[in-house]
Write an enzyme that holds these catalytic residues in place. Structure first.
Site, PDB file in Angstrom:
ATOM      1  N   ILE A  82     -33.807  16.553 187.413  1.00 35.16           N
ATOM      2  CA  ILE A  82     -33.899  16.502 188.876  1.00 35.16           C
ATOM      3  C   ILE A  82     -32.548  16.911 189.472  1.00 35.16           C
ATOM      4  O   ILE A  82     -31.496  16.369 189.121  1.00 35.16           O
ATOM      5  CB  ILE A  82     -34.295  15.091 189.356  1.00 35.16           C
ATOM      6  CG1 ILE A  82     -35.649  14.681 188.753  1.00 35.16           C
ATOM      7  CG2 ILE A  82     -34.330  15.049 190.897  1.00 35.16           C
ATOM      8  CD1 ILE A  82     -36.840  15.559 189.131  1.00 35.16           C
ATOM      9  N   LYS A  83     -32.616  17.888 190.370  1.00 39.85           N
ATOM     10  CA  LYS A  83     -31.399  18.381 191.021  1.00 39.85           C
ATOM     11  C   LYS A  83     -31.309  17.754 192.410  1.00 39.85           C
ATOM     12  O   LYS A  83     -32.271  17.801 193.191  1.00 39.85           O
ATOM     13  CB  LYS A  83     -31.480  19.903 191.119  1.00 39.85           C
ATOM     14  CG  LYS A  83     -30.144  20.608 191.182  1.00 39.85           C
ATOM     15  CD  LYS A  83     -30.366  22.114 191.088  1.00 39.85           C
ATOM     16  CE  LYS A  83     -29.081  22.878 191.159  1.00 39.85           C
ATOM     17  NZ  LYS A  83     -29.332  24.317 191.272  1.00 39.85           N
TER      18      LYS A  83
END
Ligand code: G3P
Length: 218
Positions: A82-83
């Protein structure tokens, strides 16, 4: 040094995966928008091609909504990272996601203090943007050096430095000399890493000379 490719273009990913040089993929909303396809379908397809980390960025800016989006994205495949943007809500979300065993890439890093916060929040990766700092007259590589120096002082910090916004092969070389753990490269730059006119010239000469022998190896 691990090489990630910075693209959501499936054709490029398939092509470069065949070289054996691709350890992961990073995407961002701008790269996703270029594809004009369902974002979740793109991430699913990339994850089926590349077994390494595939960064998928949330677009929510508030913690609870970030968690909701992250929860959808991380369910797509085991290798989704997850960015999140380097904001307080992003850091809070990072801390929660990493405590749940989800890998996180903290993005839009423009200072060593931001990187330190990302590391304290348990980020798997922090992404300093080299090229965008160069663009505004600062030295992007100095930021990589500063972060590496800070992290070396605190071996308990496990966050990997992911050199991003790379614009040319010299950026890759400099980041590697500084010990950055990962570089994410636009496909064109990964291809440029191999280019050298003397290699092409040398190979042409070897082949010409070999032809003169009239021999075959197999
Ligand atoms: O990974 C971050 C990267 O996509 C930003 O690159 O070239 O848009 O500054 P750039």
């Amino acid at each position: 040094m691990k090489f990630f490719i910075d693209t959501a273009d499936i054709k490029e990913i398939v092509d470069l995966a065949a070289t054996g040089m691709v350890d992961g993929v990073t995407t961002n909303p701008t790269l996703a928008a270029k594809e004009s396809r369902d974002f979740k379908a793109i991430i699913k397809e990339i994850c089926s091609i590349i077994p390494g980390s595939v960064s998928a960025e949330v677009v929510a800016t508030e913690h609870k909504k970030m968690m909701k989006e992250a929860d959808i994205l991380r369910k797509i495949a085991k290798n989704v990272t997850i960015k999140l943007p380097l904001t307080w809500d992003g850091l809070k979300t990072c801390k929660q996601l990493t405590s749940e065993g989800t890998t996180v890439n903290m993005t839009l890093c423009f200072s060593a203090t931001q990187a330190l916060l990302a590391a304290k929040a348990g980020a798997t990766y922090v992404s300093p943007f080299i090229g965008r700092l160069d663009d505004v007259g600062q030295d992007g590589m100095e930021l990589i050096a500063d972060i590496m120096q800070v992290f070396e002082n605190y071996p308990e910090l496990e966050t990997q430095v992911l050199a991003a916004s790379i614009r040319h092969p010299v950026h890759v070389l400099q980041a590697a000399k500084l010990g950055a753990h990962v570089a994410t490269l636009p496909p064109k730059i990964l291809r440029q890493l191999l280019n050298h006119p003397l290699t092409d010239k040398g190979l042409a000469t070897f082949l010409e000379d070999w032809k003169k022998t009239g021999q075959v190896i197999g």
